[in-house]
Design a protein around this motif. Sequence first.
Motif, mmCIF file in Angstrom:
data_model
loop_
_atom_site.group_PDB
_atom_site.id
_atom_site.type_symbol
_atom_site.label_atom_id
_atom_site.label_comp_id
_atom_site.label_asym_id
_atom_site.label_seq_id
_atom_site.Cartn_x
_atom_site.Cartn_y
_atom_site.Cartn_z
ATOM 1 N N SER A 264 -34.904 1.613 -1.732
ATOM 2 C CA SER A 264 -35.017 1.984 -2.689
ATOM 3 C C SER A 264 -35.896 0.861 -3.345
ATOM 4 O O SER A 264 -36.259 1.455 -4.485
ATOM 5 N N ASP B 115 -31.112 0.418 2.696
ATOM 6 C CA ASP B 115 -30.843 1.619 1.934
ATOM 7 C C ASP B 115 -31.832 0.384 0.606
ATOM 8 O O ASP B 115 -32.070 1.787 -0.277
ATOM 9 N N HIS B 116 -31.132 -0.282 0.552
ATOM 10 C CA HIS B 116 -30.698 -0.867 -0.710
ATOM 11 C C HIS B 116 -32.923 -1.728 -0.716
ATOM 12 O O HIS B 116 -33.330 -1.883 -1.640
ATOM 13 N N GLU C 3 -39.571 1.328 -2.687
ATOM 14 C CA GLU C 3 -39.124 3.020 -3.751
ATOM 15 C C GLU C 3 -40.006 2.821 -5.456
ATOM 16 O O GLU C 3 -41.030 3.283 -6.013
ATOM 17 N N GLU C 4 -39.213 2.143 -5.409
ATOM 18 C CA GLU C 4 -38.895 1.532 -6.617
ATOM 19 C C GLU C 4 -40.155 1.315 -7.148
ATOM 20 O O GLU C 4 -41.565 0.881 -7.881
#
Length: 187
Positions: A62, A58-59, A65-66
């Motif tokens: 993210s 998940d990290h 995605e960033e």
Amino acid sequence: VQLAAASGGLFEVALPAPATEAGPPSPIASRSEAKHAWIGPDSYFAMELDAILASQLDHQRSLHEERLGKLSELHAEAVAHVRAEREEAAAREEKLRAEVADTEKRRRALERQVLAARRAKAEAERQLVFVKELNKSFLANRREIQTAGVVSTASGLATSTGPVTDRARLSSEDGAGVVDEEDHEDA
């Protein structure tokens, strides 16, 4: 658990059976299903490892995605910049085309003026040559008349001077007069 995950060892991941709304789980049919269904210390480690891996994934998701968001913004800015430059270039091109067209119109007008001026110059030169020849002819006629007048005056004949006075009278009535090139050069 984190140290175990970092060591790179192999772990068997056994997840508990999903809960259903149908009620309690059915009795275990085989021995392999029984092994996975029993929750022991290995199962707790596996669940912790799954949780750690899920949080790391998940990290990472993210972070990616960033990064994708930032790259998308940079790409959008670059596209907008390129479009703006292209529009400016198109506007400059249109302006230059208009200037070229205007310059071509002026060039054609100037060429027509040059052609008309050359024609006028040729006509003026032709008239100048005609006037010079006419002037030479008048000068030659005047000399002939003067020599004939001098000869006739010397011989006493009054009839030979008659045409001289008529020509002199005609040239003085025209106002043009005959210009002697020798007199003209002295002036």
